[in-house]
Design a protein around this motif. Structure first.
Motif, short mmCIF file in Angstrom:
data_model
loop_
_atom_site.label_atom_id
_atom_site.label_comp_id
_atom_site.label_asym_id
_atom_site.label_seq_id
_atom_site.Cartn_x
_atom_site.Cartn_y
_atom_site.Cartn_z
N GLN A 100 0.94 -1.09 -0.14
CA GLN A 100 0.28 0.11 0.02
C GLN A 100 0.95 1.32 0.09
O GLN A 100 0.46 2.39 -0.79
CB GLN A 100 -1.02 -0.04 1.06
CG GLN A 100 -2.22 1.03 0.94
CD GLN A 100 -3.11 1.10 2.09
OE1 GLN A 100 -3.76 2.30 2.30
NE2 GLN A 100 -2.71 0.22 3.16
N VAL A 101 1.97 1.11 0.66
CA VAL A 101 2.81 2.24 0.79
C VAL A 101 3.30 2.53 -0.43
O VAL A 101 3.22 3.81 -1.08
CB VAL A 101 4.09 2.21 1.67
CG1 VAL A 101 5.02 3.30 1.54
CG2 VAL A 101 3.54 2.21 3.27
N GLU A 102 3.73 1.61 -1.17
CA GLU A 102 4.50 1.80 -2.65
C GLU A 102 3.43 2.13 -3.58
O GLU A 102 3.58 3.18 -4.47
CB GLU A 102 5.20 0.49 -3.09
CG GLU A 102 6.46 -0.19 -2.13
CD GLU A 102 7.57 1.17 -2.06
OE1 GLU A 102 7.44 2.04 -2.92
OE2 GLU A 102 8.39 0.97 -0.98
N MET A 103 2.20 1.80 -3.49
CA MET A 103 1.01 2.30 -4.42
C MET A 103 0.53 3.86 -4.11
O MET A 103 0.51 4.43 -5.01
CB MET A 103 -0.04 1.29 -4.23
CG MET A 103 0.00 0.05 -4.84
SD MET A 103 -1.47 -0.82 -4.74
CE MET A 103 -1.92 -1.30 -3.22
N ARG A 104 0.85 4.12 -2.82
CA ARG A 104 0.61 5.58 -2.26
C ARG A 104 1.83 6.25 -3.02
O ARG A 104 1.47 7.40 -3.61
CB ARG A 104 0.65 5.64 -0.95
CG ARG A 104 0.50 7.11 -0.31
CD ARG A 104 0.87 7.17 1.12
NE ARG A 104 2.30 7.24 1.14
CZ ARG A 104 3.05 7.30 2.43
NH1 ARG A 104 2.30 7.54 3.47
NH2 ARG A 104 4.39 7.31 2.27
N ASP A 105 2.97 6.12 -3.10
CA ASP A 105 3.89 6.68 -3.47
C ASP A 105 4.25 6.59 -4.94
O ASP A 105 4.82 7.73 -5.75
CB ASP A 105 5.33 6.27 -2.81
CG ASP A 105 5.27 6.76 -1.44
OD1 ASP A 105 4.26 7.36 -0.78
OD2 ASP A 105 5.99 6.46 -0.55
N ASP A 106 3.63 5.76 -5.74
CA ASP A 106 3.48 5.47 -7.28
C ASP A 106 2.42 5.00 -7.50
O ASP A 106 2.10 3.82 -7.86
CB ASP A 106 4.60 4.78 -7.53
CG ASP A 106 4.83 4.57 -9.17
OD1 ASP A 106 3.96 5.16 -9.91
OD2 ASP A 106 5.80 3.93 -9.58
N PRO A 107 1.45 5.89 -7.87
CA PRO A 107 -0.21 5.47 -7.89
C PRO A 107 -0.12 4.89 -9.33
O PRO A 107 -1.47 3.81 -9.61
CB PRO A 107 -0.88 6.86 -8.21
CG PRO A 107 -0.17 7.76 -7.51
CD PRO A 107 1.26 7.39 -7.81
N ARG A 108 0.97 4.67 -10.39
CA ARG A 108 0.81 3.70 -11.35
C ARG A 108 0.68 2.49 -11.15
O ARG A 108 0.35 1.35 -11.92
CB ARG A 108 1.99 4.04 -12.09
CG ARG A 108 1.97 5.36 -13.11
CD ARG A 108 3.33 5.28 -13.58
NE ARG A 108 4.20 5.68 -12.90
CZ ARG A 108 5.59 5.33 -13.10
NH1 ARG A 108 6.04 5.59 -14.51
NH2 ARG A 108 6.66 5.57 -12.00
N LEU A 109 0.98 2.03 -9.87
CA LEU A 109 1.30 0.59 -9.60
C LEU A 109 -0.16 0.10 -8.93
O LEU A 109 -0.32 -1.03 -8.90
CB LEU A 109 2.18 0.46 -8.34
CG LEU A 109 3.90 0.82 -8.45
CD1 LEU A 109 4.36 0.66 -7.36
CD2 LEU A 109 4.22 -0.27 -9.52
N LYS A 110 -1.06 0.99 -8.65
CA LYS A 110 -2.48 0.63 -8.03
C LYS A 110 -3.07 -0.55 -9.12
O LYS A 110 -3.80 -1.25 -8.39
CB LYS A 110 -3.07 1.73 -7.93
CG LYS A 110 -2.83 2.65 -6.71
CD LYS A 110 -3.71 3.78 -6.58
CE LYS A 110 -3.55 4.50 -5.53
NZ LYS A 110 -4.14 5.75 -5.28
N LYS A 111 -3.11 -0.28 -10.34
CA LYS A 111 -3.75 -1.38 -11.04
C LYS A 111 -3.01 -2.70 -11.44
O LYS A 111 -3.43 -3.50 -12.03
CB LYS A 111 -4.22 -0.74 -12.31
CG LYS A 111 -5.57 0.18 -11.88
CD LYS A 111 -6.17 0.97 -13.36
CE LYS A 111 -7.36 1.73 -12.75
NZ LYS A 111 -7.66 2.81 -13.58
N LEU A 112 -1.78 -2.62 -11.03
CA LEU A 112 -0.94 -3.61 -11.58
C LEU A 112 -0.89 -4.68 -10.37
O LEU A 112 -1.02 -4.21 -9.26
CB LEU A 112 0.32 -3.26 -12.20
CG LEU A 112 0.67 -2.06 -12.83
CD1 LEU A 112 1.81 -1.47 -12.91
CD2 LEU A 112 0.10 -2.73 -14.30
#
Ligand code: MG
Length: 363
Positions: free
Chosen positions: A24-36
């Motif tokens: 969740q931290v990494e998705m917060r810091d790089d929203p491109r990761l959210k859908k992957l």
């Protein structure tokens, strides 16, 4: 008997668990990761096939990836899995932020992991569900992370509660619903039930809490040894383990970031004064002392100097003294040109203020 014991337990316990923390931290810091589909761990293609998944986001979990899985196996289950290397310094810093929020609610905190803790909020007059809602709101405001929370009168139920609605859920288990909640729980969800125990239960035809409740304490001991007792009481929604306060704070501090850089020594001194009085007020409130004082200064070029002074005895909580120490370090680090963007003052090597024993005898 069990019902009698339950009714006597009037504690207010909250279990907090940040959802898929590292992911969740990494998705917060790089929203491109959210859908992957995302795994936190080393990419096996870049590390000769080594590596383990520390955490996976919910997209990856749907594809069958889970924590503690080997990276190669994870990639086989989910070929387009994206790996991000863990950044534990970052996670620890966020964990400290979250723990500071816990301290706004209670001093009785038992950390379980970086992203997980039990809080005993019994001494707070507000209802436990209200406190849980406030806590979730504060965590979101400060960190933009979601968590799952369980609220009940003992630790086991609070933990079972936080696991019940994941992610971003709240489950409140009051006394009058506790027995039903446990009866309906699948046997695999009981605390401490792993693959081996599950196998035994399958052979015994035990599927849920109701089946477990029907087993005698003696039989449970025969099959599971001392863990049988744990299961016996879990089936009765009863557990007296205290929240073990292990949360002696690592540090107490305050930082200020300035939108417009400070160019004047006197302005810097005034800013330190403000920080020092806030830190001292916080230390006084929590009855703490510190043996290390750390001064942090960052300039316009993002050059940061951090310098700590450690004493064998705790510092006295005197803002003027702290400002003098800070300015000594400041003058050393920034002799002339300055454009200051951030100032910080932090106490670490924390210990509790000792109450004066005399007052006890004087009474
Ligand atoms: Mg978690």
């Amino acid at each position: 008997m069990a019902e009698f014991l339950q009714a006597k337990d009037n504690r207010k316990i909250i279990h907090v668990d940040i959802d898929a923390f590292y992911a969740q931290v990494e998705m917060r810091d790089d929203p491109r990761l959210k859908k992957l589909p995302l795994a936190i761990g080393r990419d096996p293609d870049k590390h000769l096939g080594h590596g383990v998944v520390a955490t996976a986001n919910y997209v990856a979990r749907k594809a069958g990836v889970h924590s503690a899985m080997g990276s190669i196996e994870a990639k086989r289950a989910c070929p387009n899995l994206v790996f991000v290397a863990p950044d534990f310094d970052k996670y620890r810093a966020i964990s400290a932020q979250i723990h500071a929020i816990f301290h706004e609610f209670t001093e009785m905190i038992e950390p379980v992991a970086l992203d997980e803790a039990y809080l005993d909020v019994s001494s707070n007059k507000m209802s436990a569900p209200t406190l849980a809602a406030k806590l979730r709101k504060r965590i979101w405001e400060e960190t933009h992370l979601t968590c799952s929370v369980g609220v009940s009168y003992n630790k086991v139920l609070a933990k079972l509660g936080s696991e019940h609605h994941k992610p971003n859920g709240v489950t409140v288990i009051p006394h009058n619903l506790a027995q039903d909640f446990v009866w309906e729980l699948p046997i695999k969800d009981f605390r401490g039930v792993g693959a081996k125990t599950l196998e035994k239960f399958e052979k015994l035809g035990i599927k849920d809490g109701r089946d477990l409740y029907a087993m005698s304490q003696d039989d449970l001991r025969v099959y599971f040894g001392s863990f049988g007792d744990v299961l016996y009481w879990q089936a009765r929604a009863t557990h007296f383990g205290p929240v073990k306060d292990r949360s002696i704070r690592q540090s107490v501090g305050k930082e200020n970031t300035f939108e417009f850089a400070l160019h004047d020594r006197q302005v810097v001194e005034a800013a330190f004064k403000e920080l020092a009085s806030k830190v001292v007020a916080n230390m006084e409130k929590r009855k703490l002392l510190g043996r290390t004082l750390t001064v942090k200064i960052r300039d316009d070029d993002f050059h940061t100097s951090t310098k700590g002074i450690t004493q064998s005895v705790p510092f006295e909580l005197d803002p003027a003294f702290m400002v003098r120490q800070a300015m000594l370090i400041f003058d050393e680090a920034y002799p002339d040109d300055m454009a200051i963007r951030l100032l910080g003052l932090t106490f670490s090597n924390i210990e509790e203020q000792k109450y004066q024993a005399v007052s006890l005898f004087e009474q």
